[in-house]
Design a protein around this motif. Structure first.
Motif, PDB file in Angstrom:
ATOM      1  N   LEU A 174       0.828  -1.206   0.000  1.00  0.00           N
ATOM      2  CA  LEU A 174       0.000   0.000   0.000  1.00  0.00           C
ATOM      3  C   LEU A 174       0.857   1.248   0.000  1.00  0.00           C
ATOM      4  N   THR A 175       0.221   2.372  -0.339  1.00  0.00           N
ATOM      5  CA  THR A 175       0.807   3.685  -0.137  1.00  0.00           C
ATOM      6  C   THR A 175      -0.158   4.482   0.741  1.00  0.00           C
ATOM      7  N   GLY A 176       0.088   5.775   0.890  1.00  0.00           N
ATOM      8  CA  GLY A 176      -0.794   6.587   1.712  1.00  0.00           C
ATOM      9  C   GLY A 176      -0.182   6.934   3.050  1.00  0.00           C
ATOM     10  N   PRO A 177      -0.997   7.426   3.997  1.00  0.00           N
ATOM     11  CA  PRO A 177      -0.473   7.914   5.286  1.00  0.00           C
ATOM     12  C   PRO A 177       0.318   6.878   6.076  1.00  0.00           C
ATOM     13  N   GLU A 178      -0.174   5.630   6.133  1.00  0.00           N
ATOM     14  CA  GLU A 178       0.525   4.598   6.905  1.00  0.00           C
ATOM     15  C   GLU A 178       1.911   4.332   6.334  1.00  0.00           C
ATOM     16  N   PHE A 179       1.986   4.281   5.010  1.00  0.00           N
ATOM     17  CA  PHE A 179       3.263   4.077   4.335  1.00  0.00           C
ATOM     18  C   PHE A 179       4.207   5.246   4.620  1.00  0.00           C
ATOM     19  N   GLY A 180       3.695   6.458   4.516  1.00  0.00           N
ATOM     20  CA  GLY A 180       4.519   7.645   4.754  1.00  0.00           C
ATOM     21  C   GLY A 180       5.017   7.728   6.179  1.00  0.00           C
ATOM     22  N   GLU A 181       4.159   7.391   7.140  1.00  0.00           N
ATOM     23  CA  GLU A 181       4.562   7.426   8.543  1.00  0.00           C
ATOM     24  C   GLU A 181       5.669   6.424   8.832  1.00  0.00           C
ATOM     25  N   GLU A 182       5.571   5.239   8.238  1.00  0.00           N
ATOM     26  CA  GLU A 182       6.607   4.227   8.446  1.00  0.00           C
ATOM     27  C   GLU A 182       7.925   4.683   7.838  1.00  0.00           C
ATOM     28  N   MET A 183       7.869   5.287   6.658  1.00  0.00           N
ATOM     29  CA  MET A 183       9.089   5.765   6.020  1.00  0.00           C
ATOM     30  C   MET A 183       9.771   6.815   6.884  1.00  0.00           C
ATOM     31  N   MET A 184       9.012   7.775   7.404  1.00  0.00           N
ATOM     32  CA  MET A 184       9.617   8.835   8.199  1.00  0.00           C
ATOM     33  C   MET A 184      10.130   8.308   9.538  1.00  0.00           C
ATOM     34  N   ARG A 185       9.502   7.269  10.051  1.00  0.00           N
ATOM     35  CA  ARG A 185      10.024   6.636  11.271  1.00  0.00           C
ATOM     36  C   ARG A 185      11.389   6.028  10.996  1.00  0.00           C
ATOM     37  N   ASP A 188      -6.984  12.856 -14.512  1.00  0.00           N
ATOM     38  CA  ASP A 188      -7.911  13.841 -13.966  1.00  0.00           C
ATOM     39  C   ASP A 188      -7.354  14.573 -12.747  1.00  0.00           C
ATOM     40  N   GLY A 189      -6.082  14.315 -12.439  1.00  0.00           N
ATOM     41  CA  GLY A 189      -5.454  14.984 -11.310  1.00  0.00           C
ATOM     42  C   GLY A 189      -5.706  14.346  -9.963  1.00  0.00           C
ATOM     43  N   GLU A 190      -6.284  13.140  -9.957  1.00  0.00           N
ATOM     44  CA  GLU A 190      -6.564  12.441  -8.704  1.00  0.00           C
ATOM     45  C   GLU A 190      -5.380  11.548  -8.327  1.00  0.00           C
ATOM     46  N   PRO A 191      -5.027  11.469  -7.034  1.00  0.00           N
ATOM     47  CA  PRO A 191      -3.900  10.621  -6.620  1.00  0.00           C
ATOM     48  C   PRO A 191      -4.132   9.151  -6.971  1.00  0.00           C
ATOM     49  N   ASP A 192      -3.099   8.505  -7.468  1.00  0.00           N
ATOM     50  CA  ASP A 192      -3.167   7.083  -7.820  1.00  0.00           C
ATOM     51  C   ASP A 192      -2.734   6.268  -6.604  1.00  0.00           C
ATOM     52  N   LEU A 193      -3.592   6.262  -5.581  1.00  0.00           N
ATOM     53  CA  LEU A 193      -3.266   5.592  -4.322  1.00  0.00           C
ATOM     54  C   LEU A 193      -3.335   4.076  -4.482  1.00  0.00           C
ATOM     55  N   ILE A 194      -2.604   3.377  -3.619  1.00  0.00           N
ATOM     56  CA  ILE A 194      -2.454   1.922  -3.734  1.00  0.00           C
ATOM     57  C   ILE A 194      -2.828   1.254  -2.426  1.00  0.00           C
ATOM     58  N   ASP A 195      -3.656   0.214  -2.508  1.00  0.00           N
ATOM     59  CA  ASP A 195      -3.894  -0.686  -1.389  1.00  0.00           C
ATOM     60  C   ASP A 195      -4.246  -2.052  -1.969  1.00  0.00           C
ATOM     61  N   ASP A 196      -3.243  -2.919  -2.067  1.00  0.00           N
ATOM     62  CA  ASP A 196      -3.403  -4.238  -2.673  1.00  0.00           C
ATOM     63  C   ASP A 196      -3.600  -5.341  -1.631  1.00  0.00           C
ATOM     64  N   ARG A 197      -3.788  -4.975  -0.384  1.00  0.00           N
ATOM     65  CA  ARG A 197      -3.784  -5.993   0.670  1.00  0.00           C
ATOM     66  C   ARG A 197      -4.843  -7.062   0.466  1.00  0.00           C
TER      67      ARG A 197
END
Length: 298
Positions: free
Chosen positions: A135-146, A220-229
């Motif tokens: 996945l991407t998104g907030p959870e992914f970003g938080e883990e990266m910054m940690r 269309d300018g919408e984020p191509d977010l990912i969640d394949d879980r």
């Protein structure tokens, strides 16, 4: 000795046109076929070249649309979705004189590979998810910054660290090629297990990096977010999941989750690597990936 291949798999640089977009790809090595998709999105393919792997496999390195010698889309920097990249991969695989290939996706290329395996499994004999995540998104970003914070604490006192942290902080504001290249080069010390063990070598990698700004948004300018879980549980392809112990982006947490989600998967943790295991532990990386391909993924 395996004879050299000809036509679309001859050693060197090739092009094909897909949906009006000219794509460039590079062929190196001999042996069973493995198509490689680089990361970013927007990082040029050269960093992913793996000479050790080419001793056992025919590697086909794609330059995704928008990067290097491949065309940009008409809606650039938007529109580079996983669906678009997958359609380009499908055309490339159809162009090659084989029925099925192994697909290796590194970092963002792993996200593309996952999408392709879920939507076009008939083209694949197996897949290597190399520094990927479900996945991407907030959870992914938080883990990266940690993990980036752990890197900074581990190397406190190194004079380069403040500039590395500034490069990470600048990522959300990237809006052109110049800023993208600066960020890609700026984060490299955090992307390898021990940058300071060989500053000259990793400095050369930094200088060689080339990149294009890709927005991560659709047409269309919408984020191509990912969640394949949820979807990955239905995947029946053999999969090798590879991650570096010290990767701050798509590290062990995500590799272990992918391994749990994908039924027919194996997990390889490179203990002395960050995000670039094919460069940090090239012999081990090549032995395990080639073994996965050559032995039928058992």
């Amino acid at each position: 000795m395996v004879p050299p291949l000809t036509g679309p798999l001859a050693e060197g640089v090739h092009t094909l046109v897909v949906e009006g977009v000219t794509l460039r790809y590079h062929v190196h090595g001999r042996g069973p076929l493995c198509v490689a998709h680089p990361g970013g999105p927007g990082i040029e393919w050269g960093y992913l070249r793996a000479p050790e792997l080419e001793k056992s496999l025919t590697m086909v390195y794609l330059e995704p649309a928008g990067t290097g010698g491949s065309d940009r889309l008409g809606v650039h920097p938007d529109g580079y979705t996983r669906a678009r990249h997958s359609s380009h991969l499908a055309a490339l695989i159809d162009h090659l004189p084989v029925h099925r290939v192994h697909l290796l996706g590194h970092s963002y290329g792993g996200f593309v590979a996952q999408f392709h395996a879920l939507h076009r499994p008939d083209q694949l004999a197996g897949m290597v998810l190399y520094e990927s995540a479900p996945l991407t998104g907030p959870e992914f970003g938080e883990e990266m910054m940690r993990k980036v914070g752990e890197f900074a604490a581990r190397h406190a006192g190194r004079p380069e660290v403040p500039a590395v942290m500034e490069a990470f902080a600048a990522i959300p504001a990237i809006a052109d090629d110049e800023a993208m290249v600066a960020a890609a080069k700026g984060v490299v010390p955090a992307y390898v297990a021990d940058y300071w063990s060989d500053v000259r070598r990793w400095g050369e990698l930094r200088e060689a990096l080339r990149a294009t700004y890709i927005s991560g948004r659709d047409e269309d300018g919408e984020p191509d977010l990912i969640d394949d879980r949820e979807a990955l549980g239905a995947l029946r392809l053999p999969v090798l999941v590879v991650a570096g112990r010290h990767d701050v982006v798509c590290g062990v947490r995500w590799a272990e989750e992918l391994h749990k989600l994908v039924p027919a998967s194996r997990l390889l943790i490179l203990e002395r690597s960050g995000h670039f295991g094919h460069l940090e532990e090239p012999e081990l990386f090549a032995r395990e990936v080639a073994g996965f391909v050559l032995t039928g993924n058992s």
